[in-house]
Design a protein around this motif. Structure first.
Motif, PDB file in Angstrom:
ATOM      1  N   CYS A  75       0.912  -1.218  -0.043  1.00 26.29           N
ATOM      2  CA  CYS A  75       0.042  -0.001  -0.055  1.00 26.29           C
ATOM      3  C   CYS A  75       0.742   1.253   0.006  1.00 26.29           C
ATOM      4  N   THR A  79       0.908   3.968  -3.016  1.00 25.52           N
ATOM      5  CA  THR A  79       0.571   5.468  -2.667  1.00 25.52           C
ATOM      6  C   THR A  79       1.590   6.645  -3.564  1.00 25.52           C
ATOM      7  N   THR A  80       2.916   6.160  -3.715  1.00 25.74           N
ATOM      8  CA  THR A  80       3.915   7.058  -4.047  1.00 25.74           C
ATOM      9  C   THR A  80       4.372   6.826  -5.608  1.00 25.74           C
ATOM     10  N   SER A 102      -4.612  13.842  -0.753  1.00 25.36           N
ATOM     11  CA  SER A 102      -5.119  12.533  -0.455  1.00 25.36           C
ATOM     12  C   SER A 102      -3.726  11.390  -0.552  1.00 25.36           C
ATOM     13  N   GLN A 103      -2.893  11.967  -1.410  1.00 16.24           N
ATOM     14  CA  GLN A 103      -1.497  11.277  -1.348  1.00 16.24           C
ATOM     15  C   GLN A 103      -0.990  11.524   0.025  1.00 16.24           C
ATOM     16  N   PHE A 106      -2.369   9.360   2.602  1.00 17.70           N
ATOM     17  CA  PHE A 106      -2.336   7.859   2.773  1.00 17.70           C
ATOM     18  C   PHE A 106      -0.837   7.498   2.868  1.00 17.70           C
ATOM     19  N   VAL A 107      -0.015   8.481   2.491  1.00 15.72           N
ATOM     20  CA  VAL A 107       1.399   8.203   2.909  1.00 15.72           C
ATOM     21  C   VAL A 107       1.551   8.255   4.476  1.00 15.72           C
TER      22      VAL A 107
END
Length: 315
Positions: A75, A79-80, A102-103, A106-107
């Protein structure tokens, strides 16, 4: 985005991710390097999940946590890296305002989850070595699931809180993030409004979500080492240390690279160099974890051979 006049945060539609280098000649190299690292990360971690779930002998707390770590690593990389690959491929550095936040969110969630899981795994090793007779009673399935389930909402609350705090900031002209993903600290630096609260929040979160798990890991290993040193037989010592070896490698890699990036960002005034350094904690450990666990671990090797045997006979 040629008309970059002063804007307030209501009008911010996108940020530019500057990536790791401006040099167009290096882009294909970076693309192929990151694509292969990403594929190795996903396949390696999926293989660990597959091996553990296919072998009943590996249905123990240690491997349950390892599966969660592998899933979390997939995950975190997802994400990146794919967004970065897309930007290089399309030669378009933009990322939408919502996409960027959002990124960043999530990070934070998956990075905090990684901290929590590494601490939980250290606790598992501590119980296994310091209280071997009560191991199955203490590390019962309910507690194992509970430890993972508690880590997740805590990480999510912090990730959401920090990202939502950015919404009240206003951004001006320079919307270039000197990074290959939207790292929250870098995004906050671009704001024109007062960012004191946001920065305090980041430091508090780091102290709680990196400091507490790390203290737990250090505490667990202090007890493990003193317990192992009291063991009479050399074979017992070796066996105890070898079960911790993989976890210690992963912990050193994750926290060591994270610390390295932090120091490099303090010493370096070039955000670009910091972005290159941050690859070390945001991409490399996730790729190496499956190798560390499968190469150092006899049970994993055996289970992997069995799985390969089954697949070969099936094909």
């Amino acid at each position: 985005t040629s008309d970059m006049g002063p804007r307030n945060h209501t009008a911010v539609s996108e940020f530019l991710l500057l990536g790791l280098t401006d040099d167009p000649a290096l882009q294909p190299l970076i693309f192929s390097l990151f694509l292969s690292m990403y594929l190795v990360t996903v396949l390696g971690n999926l293989l660990i999940i597959l091996v553990v779930s296919s072998d009943p002998r590996l249905h123990t707390p240690m491997y349950f946590f390892l599966c969660n770590l592998s899933f979390n690593d997939i995950c975190l990389s997802t994400t990146t890296v794919p967004k970065m690959l897309q930007n290089i491929h399309t030669q378009d550095q933009s990322v939408t305002y919502t996409g960027c936040l959002s990124q960043a969110c999530f990070v934070i969630i998956f990075a905090l989850m990684e901290n929590c899981l590494l601490a939980v795994m250290a606790y598992d090793r501590y119980v296994a070595i310091c209280h071997p007779l009560r191991y199955t009673v203490i590390m019962n399935p309910r507690l194992c699931v509970l430890l993972v389930l508690v880590s997740l909402p805590m990480s999510m609350v912090d990730g959401l809180l920090q990202s939502l705090m950015v919404l009240r900031l206003s951004f001006c002209t320079d919307l270039e993030v000197p990074h290959f993903f939207c790292e929250l600290a870098q995004v906050i630096k671009l704001a024109c409004s007062d960012t004191l609260v946001d920065n305090i929040l980041i430091y508090v979160a780091i102290c709680i979500f990196a400091g507490v798990p790390l203290s737990g890991i250090v505490f667990s290993y202090a007890h493990i080492v003193s317990s192992v040193l009291r063991m009479p037989s050399a074979e017992g010592k070796h066996k105890a240390f070898s079960t911790c070896g993989s976890h210690l490698c992963v912990v050193s890699l994750y926290y060591g690279t994270g610390l390295g990036v932090y120091i490099s960002s303090v010493v370096n005034d070039s955000p670009r160099k910091t972005a290159v350094a941050s690859v070390m904690y945001s991409v490399v450990p996730q790729m190496l974890n499956p190798f560390i666990y499968s190469l150092r671990n006899r049970d994993m090797k055996k289970a992997l051979k069995n799985l390969m045997g089954k697949l070969a006979s099936f094909l």
